[in-house]
Motif scaffolding. Structure first.
Motif, PDB file in Angstrom:
ATOM      1  N   GLN A   1       0.829  -1.200   0.000  1.00 54.20           N
ATOM      2  CA  GLN A   1       0.000   0.000   0.000  1.00 54.20           C
ATOM      3  C   GLN A   1       0.867   1.255   0.000  1.00 54.20           C
ATOM      4  N   ASN A   2       1.912   1.246   0.809  1.00 53.30           N
ATOM      5  CA  ASN A   2       2.813   2.402   0.859  1.00 53.30           C
ATOM      6  C   ASN A   2       3.496   2.604  -0.489  1.00 53.30           C
ATOM      7  N   GLN A   3       3.892   1.537  -1.143  1.00 50.94           N
ATOM      8  CA  GLN A   3       4.540   1.628  -2.451  1.00 50.94           C
ATOM      9  C   GLN A   3       3.595   2.266  -3.471  1.00 50.94           C
ATOM     10  N   ALA A   4       2.327   1.872  -3.434  1.00 44.73           N
ATOM     11  CA  ALA A   4       1.344   2.441  -4.358  1.00 44.73           C
ATOM     12  C   ALA A   4       1.189   3.945  -4.109  1.00 44.73           C
ATOM     13  N   GLN A   5       1.149   4.342  -2.835  1.00 48.78           N
ATOM     14  CA  GLN A   5       1.032   5.765  -2.513  1.00 48.78           C
ATOM     15  C   GLN A   5       2.273   6.533  -2.964  1.00 48.78           C
ATOM     16  N   VAL A   6       3.446   5.949  -2.754  1.00 53.46           N
ATOM     17  CA  VAL A   6       4.686   6.599  -3.171  1.00 53.46           C
ATOM     18  C   VAL A   6       4.700   6.777  -4.690  1.00 53.46           C
ATOM     19  N   GLU A   7       4.289   5.772  -5.429  1.00 52.65           N
ATOM     20  CA  GLU A   7       4.268   5.869  -6.892  1.00 52.65           C
ATOM     21  C   GLU A   7       3.294   6.952  -7.346  1.00 52.65           C
TER      22      GLU A   7
END
Length: 172
Positions: free
Chosen positions: A49-55
């Protein structure tokens, strides 16, 4: 023949006790490992989830950077055109001074004709620059519809205000 003593006779745990203890330890170890696995799955889920937000944030930053670069280039163009206008106004002032000096030496009629021609040239140049500025601001208006208040929209509003002021001055 002598018989060897059994574990119950020797005072040690029986096979059944040993298996029961081993089964309990295995059950506790399995329970601990299951909890660790669930925590690992939750951490992985959070990381995804954090990776998706960062992207998503990286994409927004990239878009804003493109807008900034575009506005910066347009602002440079605008500043260059403003310098051209200032240069043409300076030329007009110089020509007006020269015409005034010629007026004193050559007579009023010749001077007025030259001054009129010079004013016409400068006016045509200023009109061309004004059209370029209007076109550039219209393009910026199309590209950046003010949906949110950011630096680009504030700059666009300032430029629109300056354009309206220049148009008002031109009409007067």
């Amino acid at each position: 023949m002598s018989r060897s003593p059994t574990s119950s006779e020797a005072g040690g745990p029986t096979l059944e006790q040993f298996v029961s203890d081993w089964n309990e330890q295995l059950h506790e170890h399995t329970k601990t490992m299951k909890g660790a696995a669930e925590r690992a799955v939750q951490r992985h889920r959070t990381a995804v989830q954090n990776q998706a937000q960062v992207e998503k944030l990286q994409q927004i930053v990239h878009e804003r950077q493109k807008q900034y670069e575009m506005l910066s280039a347009q602002l440079d163009t605008f500043e260059n055109e403003q310098k051209q206008v200032e240069g043409k106004l300076g030329d007009l002032e110089t020509k007006a001074k020269e015409a005034f000096e010629l007026d004193l030496t050559n007579g009023e009629e010749c001077s007025n004709l030259k001054l009129h021609e010079q004013v016409k040239e400068v006016t045509e140049g200023l009109d061309g620059v004004q059209k370029d500025i209007e076109k550039m601001i219209a393009e910026m208006n199309e590209q950046l519809q003010p949906k949110e208040q950011n630096a680009a929209n504030v700059l666009l509003q300032i430029m629109n205000t300056q354009l309206r002021t220049l148009e008002w001055i031109d009409k007067k």
